[in-house]
Design a protein around this motif. Structure first.
Motif, short mmCIF file in Angstrom:
data_model
loop_
_atom_site.label_atom_id
_atom_site.label_comp_id
_atom_site.label_asym_id
_atom_site.label_seq_id
_atom_site.Cartn_x
_atom_site.Cartn_y
_atom_site.Cartn_z
N LYS A 153 0.68 -1.44 -0.11
CA LYS A 153 0.07 0.09 0.08
C LYS A 153 0.75 1.34 0.00
O LYS A 153 0.26 2.24 0.09
CB LYS A 153 -1.01 -0.04 1.08
CG LYS A 153 -0.18 0.12 2.64
CD LYS A 153 -1.20 0.21 3.50
CE LYS A 153 -0.85 0.31 4.97
NZ LYS A 153 -1.90 0.44 5.98
N LYS A 211 -6.89 2.10 1.94
CA LYS A 211 -6.07 3.39 1.88
C LYS A 211 -4.55 3.34 1.83
O LYS A 211 -4.06 2.40 2.10
CB LYS A 211 -6.21 3.86 3.50
CG LYS A 211 -7.56 4.35 3.63
CD LYS A 211 -7.58 5.35 4.85
CE LYS A 211 -9.05 5.59 5.39
NZ LYS A 211 -9.68 6.93 4.41
N ARG A 233 -0.53 4.85 1.38
CA ARG A 233 0.50 5.92 1.94
C ARG A 233 1.33 6.05 0.63
O ARG A 233 1.87 5.56 0.07
CB ARG A 233 1.30 5.14 2.82
CG ARG A 233 0.56 4.70 4.23
CD ARG A 233 1.14 3.97 5.18
NE ARG A 233 0.51 4.05 6.34
CZ ARG A 233 1.01 3.91 7.49
NH1 ARG A 233 2.21 3.83 7.86
NH2 ARG A 233 0.03 3.69 8.62
N LYS A 286 -9.86 10.60 0.27
CA LYS A 286 -10.11 9.72 1.25
C LYS A 286 -9.31 8.59 1.31
O LYS A 286 -9.38 7.95 2.24
CB LYS A 286 -11.68 9.52 1.28
CG LYS A 286 -12.10 8.82 -0.07
CD LYS A 286 -13.49 8.70 -0.23
CE LYS A 286 -13.71 7.73 -1.49
NZ LYS A 286 -13.28 7.90 -2.73
N ASP A 287 -8.63 8.27 0.02
CA ASP A 287 -8.03 6.86 0.06
C ASP A 287 -6.40 7.02 0.45
O ASP A 287 -5.72 6.15 0.45
CB ASP A 287 -8.10 6.55 -1.66
CG ASP A 287 -9.49 6.28 -1.92
OD1 ASP A 287 -10.47 5.81 -1.38
OD2 ASP A 287 -9.86 6.61 -3.17
N GLU A 315 -3.82 7.82 3.44
CA GLU A 315 -3.56 7.75 4.91
C GLU A 315 -2.53 8.33 5.45
O GLU A 315 -2.60 9.22 6.38
CB GLU A 315 -3.49 6.08 5.15
CG GLU A 315 -3.52 5.65 6.65
CD GLU A 315 -3.41 4.04 6.64
OE1 GLU A 315 -4.25 3.64 7.24
OE2 GLU A 315 -2.39 3.27 6.31
N ARG A 316 -1.43 8.36 4.66
CA ARG A 316 -0.38 9.14 4.81
C ARG A 316 0.36 9.65 3.61
O ARG A 316 0.30 9.03 2.86
CB ARG A 316 0.82 8.45 5.76
CG ARG A 316 0.48 8.20 7.12
CD ARG A 316 1.55 7.55 8.02
NE ARG A 316 1.33 7.55 9.29
CZ ARG A 316 2.07 7.86 10.31
NH1 ARG A 316 3.25 8.22 10.10
NH2 ARG A 316 1.50 7.65 11.53
N THR A 357 -7.77 16.86 3.33
CA THR A 357 -7.68 15.26 3.58
C THR A 357 -7.66 15.08 4.98
O THR A 357 -7.32 15.72 5.93
CB THR A 357 -6.54 14.82 2.87
OG1 THR A 357 -6.29 13.37 2.89
CG2 THR A 357 -5.23 15.49 3.47
N ALA A 406 -6.01 12.35 5.77
CA ALA A 406 -4.39 11.93 5.89
C ALA A 406 -3.54 12.70 6.64
O ALA A 406 -3.67 13.92 6.81
CB ALA A 406 -4.00 11.79 4.42
N LYS A 407 -2.71 12.01 7.20
CA LYS A 407 -1.52 12.61 8.01
C LYS A 407 -0.62 13.23 6.83
O LYS A 407 -0.30 12.32 5.97
CB LYS A 407 -0.62 11.68 8.90
CG LYS A 407 -1.55 11.25 10.33
CD LYS A 407 -0.84 10.51 11.06
CE LYS A 407 -1.50 10.54 12.44
NZ LYS A 407 -1.90 9.00 12.72
#
Length: 120
Positions: free
Chosen positions: A12, A43, A45, A73-74, A76-77, A98, A100-101
């Protein structure tokens, strides 16, 4: 000017290396890869690494906006690795859009960026 977009995926994690200016053609390569990974892993990265980056052509900017609306939205980081203040500003600009981080790293901190984007 040499324009290139290299996409390396591992599970990912999506490592995107960009040089020069992003063109509309860049998204022909990039977007299907992201769609495929989202289907496989949920999700993602993303490690977005920029070298001698000069932004987007008008066509690519429009594709980028469409891509962002679909995929925020997909993610994560998101680690943005760059060489200048305006690239650092991109990370700040991204945050409100987002969940996300999002973190900016100087190009000298690539290893640190990789560790952060892969951390649990």
């Amino acid at each position: 000017m040499n324009n290139s977009l290299e996409v390396i995926s591992s599970g990912k994690l999506l490592h995107v290396k960009v040089t020069g200016k992003l063109t509309k053609e860049s998204y022909v390569v990039f977007t299907p890869k992201v769609d495929q990974l989202v289907q496989e892993h949920g999700k993602l990265r993303i490690l977005f690494e920029m070298h001698d980056f000069h932004g987007w052509t008008a066509g690519a900017l429009w594709d980028d906006i469409k891509f962002d609306m679909k995929h925020w939205k997909d993610i994560e980081r998101l680690a943005i690795v760059g060489e200048s203040k305006w690239e650092q500003g991109m990370a700040i600009f991204c945050k409100p859009f987002t969940m996300a981080k999002v973190q900016y790293f100087d190009h000298t901190e690539l290893d640190k960026a990789k560790s952060w984007v892969e951390a649990d």
